[in-house]
Design an enzyme around this catalytic site. Structure first.
Site, short mmCIF file in Angstrom:
data_model
loop_
_atom_site.label_atom_id
_atom_site.label_comp_id
_atom_site.label_asym_id
_atom_site.label_seq_id
_atom_site.Cartn_x
_atom_site.Cartn_y
_atom_site.Cartn_z
N ASP A 76 0.84 -1.19 0.00
CA ASP A 76 0.00 0.00 0.00
C ASP A 76 0.88 1.25 0.00
O ASP A 76 1.71 1.42 0.89
CB ASP A 76 -0.93 0.00 1.22
CG ASP A 76 -2.10 0.93 1.03
OD1 ASP A 76 -2.40 1.32 -0.12
OD2 ASP A 76 -2.73 1.29 2.04
N GLU A 103 -9.10 3.95 -2.72
CA GLU A 103 -7.80 3.78 -3.39
C GLU A 103 -7.97 3.16 -4.76
O GLU A 103 -8.96 2.48 -5.04
CB GLU A 103 -6.88 2.88 -2.54
CG GLU A 103 -6.66 3.40 -1.13
CD GLU A 103 -5.42 2.80 -0.46
OE1 GLU A 103 -4.57 2.23 -1.17
OE2 GLU A 103 -5.33 2.92 0.78
N GLN A 135 -5.24 2.06 14.90
CA GLN A 135 -4.11 2.64 14.14
C GLN A 135 -3.38 3.70 14.96
O GLN A 135 -2.15 3.73 15.01
CB GLN A 135 -4.65 3.25 12.83
CG GLN A 135 -3.57 3.81 11.91
CD GLN A 135 -4.16 4.39 10.62
OE1 GLN A 135 -5.37 4.34 10.40
NE2 GLN A 135 -3.30 4.93 9.77
N ASP A 161 -9.21 0.16 1.48
CA ASP A 161 -8.28 -0.21 2.56
C ASP A 161 -8.96 0.11 3.89
O ASP A 161 -8.66 1.11 4.54
CB ASP A 161 -6.97 0.57 2.38
CG ASP A 161 -5.96 0.26 3.47
OD1 ASP A 161 -6.05 -0.82 4.06
OD2 ASP A 161 -5.08 1.11 3.70
N HIS A 175 -4.64 13.68 0.85
CA HIS A 175 -4.90 12.81 2.01
C HIS A 175 -3.74 12.88 2.99
O HIS A 175 -3.94 13.00 4.21
CB HIS A 175 -5.13 11.37 1.54
CG HIS A 175 -5.21 10.37 2.65
ND1 HIS A 175 -6.33 10.23 3.45
CD2 HIS A 175 -4.32 9.46 3.12
CE1 HIS A 175 -6.12 9.28 4.34
NE2 HIS A 175 -4.90 8.79 4.17
N GLU A 183 -10.93 3.63 3.06
CA GLU A 183 -9.96 4.44 2.32
C GLU A 183 -10.16 4.18 0.84
O GLU A 183 -10.09 3.04 0.37
CB GLU A 183 -8.52 4.11 2.74
CG GLU A 183 -8.19 4.63 4.13
CD GLU A 183 -6.70 4.62 4.46
OE1 GLU A 183 -5.94 3.88 3.81
OE2 GLU A 183 -6.30 5.35 5.38
N GLU A 227 -11.05 12.18 7.27
CA GLU A 227 -10.95 13.53 6.71
C GLU A 227 -12.32 14.21 6.65
O GLU A 227 -12.44 15.39 6.97
CB GLU A 227 -10.37 13.45 5.30
CG GLU A 227 -8.94 12.94 5.26
CD GLU A 227 -8.54 12.52 3.87
OE1 GLU A 227 -8.71 11.32 3.54
OE2 GLU A 227 -8.08 13.37 3.09
N ARG A 277 -9.30 3.19 12.87
CA ARG A 277 -8.51 4.39 13.22
C ARG A 277 -8.05 4.41 14.66
O ARG A 277 -6.95 4.93 14.95
CB ARG A 277 -9.34 5.66 12.94
CG ARG A 277 -9.74 5.86 11.50
CD ARG A 277 -8.54 5.96 10.58
NE ARG A 277 -8.96 6.18 9.20
CZ ARG A 277 -8.15 6.02 8.16
NH1 ARG A 277 -6.89 5.63 8.34
NH2 ARG A 277 -8.59 6.22 6.95
N LYS A 303 -5.15 -2.40 9.70
CA LYS A 303 -5.39 -2.48 8.26
C LYS A 303 -5.54 -3.91 7.76
O LYS A 303 -6.02 -4.13 6.66
CB LYS A 303 -4.20 -1.85 7.51
CG LYS A 303 -3.89 -0.43 7.90
CD LYS A 303 -4.79 0.53 7.17
CE LYS A 303 -4.30 1.95 7.35
NZ LYS A 303 -5.06 2.87 6.48
N THR A 306 -9.21 -6.15 3.15
CA THR A 306 -9.08 -5.14 2.10
C THR A 306 -9.99 -5.60 0.97
O THR A 306 -9.92 -6.76 0.57
CB THR A 306 -7.63 -5.06 1.59
OG1 THR A 306 -6.77 -4.80 2.70
CG2 THR A 306 -7.46 -3.97 0.56
CA CA Z 1 -4.22 2.98 2.70
#
Ligand code: CA
Length: 432
Positions: free
Chosen positions: A132, A206, A245, A238, A139, A204, A379, A242, A258, A262
């Site tokens: 990744d 991606e 994380q 992804d 971001h 996420e 975000e 949080r 993570k 996925t």
């Molecule tokens: Ca990611």
């Protein structure tokens, strides 16, 4: 002025299809009922069964189809560009409305299976390695600001395409339920961690990049050759815990936050189908460093960026009960990549690291700079401090059980048929 040609297909549902018109022809792996998984091509609302139609291919195109036997595209990816292009050309011919083989193929109804009705889609390849990256600069800035208000971008960002080795064993095709992970977190103000279900579950947005031909151990892929090593593209979610994380990420980066799942869209949209939607990489703002030589290629700078519009939709259980359509959370684009996919491939292999056919790269979250363009709830809700209103009257900061996140993508350019990447969808299930 000459009219650009956008050939049509005798598969009626393909003409004007938002994702899979004749010009796309993405490859995937599917099964019907208890049958074994096999390779196919999405065309409109159907899958064209490549194995069942094997008699229609010769030469390099046949070699490509034969490499797909076994229900995984790794060997096909490993063949590289030549056989892939030959197969694409033959499919364009077979499936076009003027095809000499139209009636023969239509007569063999078994070749063409309705996508939605009873086809199950699988991962298109055995993924040995998943990496990744972090090339979405908006971001990186938005998240950096939340964690480090004084220095949102770390000093290496504009020199190195940042990435980390992800978990390949938990990549799943669109539609696979997302079980809320449990983990260790440090509650705000607490001095000791607690264990329990993730309370800040996020997505996420991606782009996924499928590696075609690999490289030998110790031999770097030159950036000018990087395109030869990219088989195609997909959407990638992804999923991120949080709270886990935030507690675990220093000093080595994400780990269990993570690796629980996925999700990817199951169709491999080839580099050839994507060719009309290439762009020049935007000039770096004044003051930004030039990439080092091994990351700099003239053709890549003039033609290596991608123009893919990306959309994030959210649907809660209550919204579905009230028959409300999914709500748009974000509209972003692959234009927000600070590094090109060729730069990612060149950088990944520059130390001699071996990439293999079927490896998957994630771009990193692709947010735009403005509100409405953010590719994660972190975000959108400013770190969980501002909730969003759903049309059901509910509010959200992070994902609740029953929430479904749907990514879609659109490639459009005047004079060309628009194509999409298919859906990447996942619904959150309660922790076990
Ligand atoms: Ca990611």
């Amino acid at each position: 002025m000459s009219q650009p040609s956008t050939p049509r297909s005798w598969v009626i549902s393909a003409n004007g299809h938002s994702d899979f018109p004749l010009q796309n022809l993405p490859f995937g792996v599917f099964s019907v009922g208890d049958s074994s998984a096999r390779a196919g091509v999405a065309i409109g609302e159907h899958i064209f069964d490549l194995q069942a139609a094997a008699d229609f291919f010769q030469g390099e195109a046949l070699r490509a189809v034969q490499a797909m036997a076994g229900g995984q595209l790794n060997s096909f990816f490993a063949l590289g560009r030549g056989p892939r292009v030959a197969l694409r050309e033959r499919l364009l011919d077979l499936l076009s409305e003027h095809s000499n083989h139209r009636f023969e193929l239509e007569g063999m109804g078994a070749n063409l299976l309705p996508l939605a009705a009873h086809c199950q889609l699988h991962l298109p390849a055995r993924i040995n390695d998943y990496t990744d990256f972090y090339v979405g600069i908006a971001h990186a800035q938005n998240v950096g600001k939340l964690f480090r208000p004084d220095s949102p971008l770390l000093p290496n960002y504009k020199h190195v395409p940042i990435g980390y080795h992800g978990r390949a064993s938990t990549i799943r095709p669109s539609g696979t339920p997302v079980i809320r992970p449990k983990g260790q977190t440090l509650p705000a103000g607490a001095s000791q961690p607690v264990f329990g279900p993730c309370a800040r579950l996020d997505f996420e947005l991606e782009l996924g990049i499928w590696i075609g031909q690999g490289n030998a151990l110790g031999e770097a892929i030159d950036i000018a050759e990087a395109g030869e090593h990219i088989a195609g593209f997909c959407l990638l979610n992804d999923w991120s815990a949080r709270d886990v994380q935030a507690w675990e990420y220093q000093p080595l980066g994400p780990f269990l936050s993570k690796s629980f799942i996925t999700s990817i869209s199951p169709w491999v949209v080839t580099a050839e189908a994507m060719a009309p939607f290439r762009l020049a990489q935007p000039a770096r703002p004044p003051g930004d460093p030039q990439p080092l030589d091994y990351l700099l290629d003239t053709h890549d700078q003039t033609n290596g960026a991608l123009d893919i519009e990306l959309e994030v939709l959210l649907s809660s259980a209550a919204m579905r009960d009230q028959q409300l359509p999914p709500m748009r959370l974000s509209l972003s684009s692959t234009r927000h990549m600070y590094w090109t996919v060729a730069q990612m491939v060149a950088h990944h292999s520059v130390n001699g690291c071996q990439l293999q056919a079927g490896d998957l790269l994630g771009s990193g979250t692709l947010s735009g700079p403005e509100a409405g363009q953010f590719g994660s709830l972190l975000e959108i809700t400013d770190g969980g401090t501002r909730s969003i209103d759903l049309p059901s009257g509910e509010t959200r900061t992070f994902l609740e059980d029953g929430d479904e996140v749907i990514f879609t993508a659109r490639c459009s350019r005047e004079g060309f048929a628009s194509i999409g990447l298919g859906e990447c969808r996942g619904r959150v299930m309660p922790a076990r």
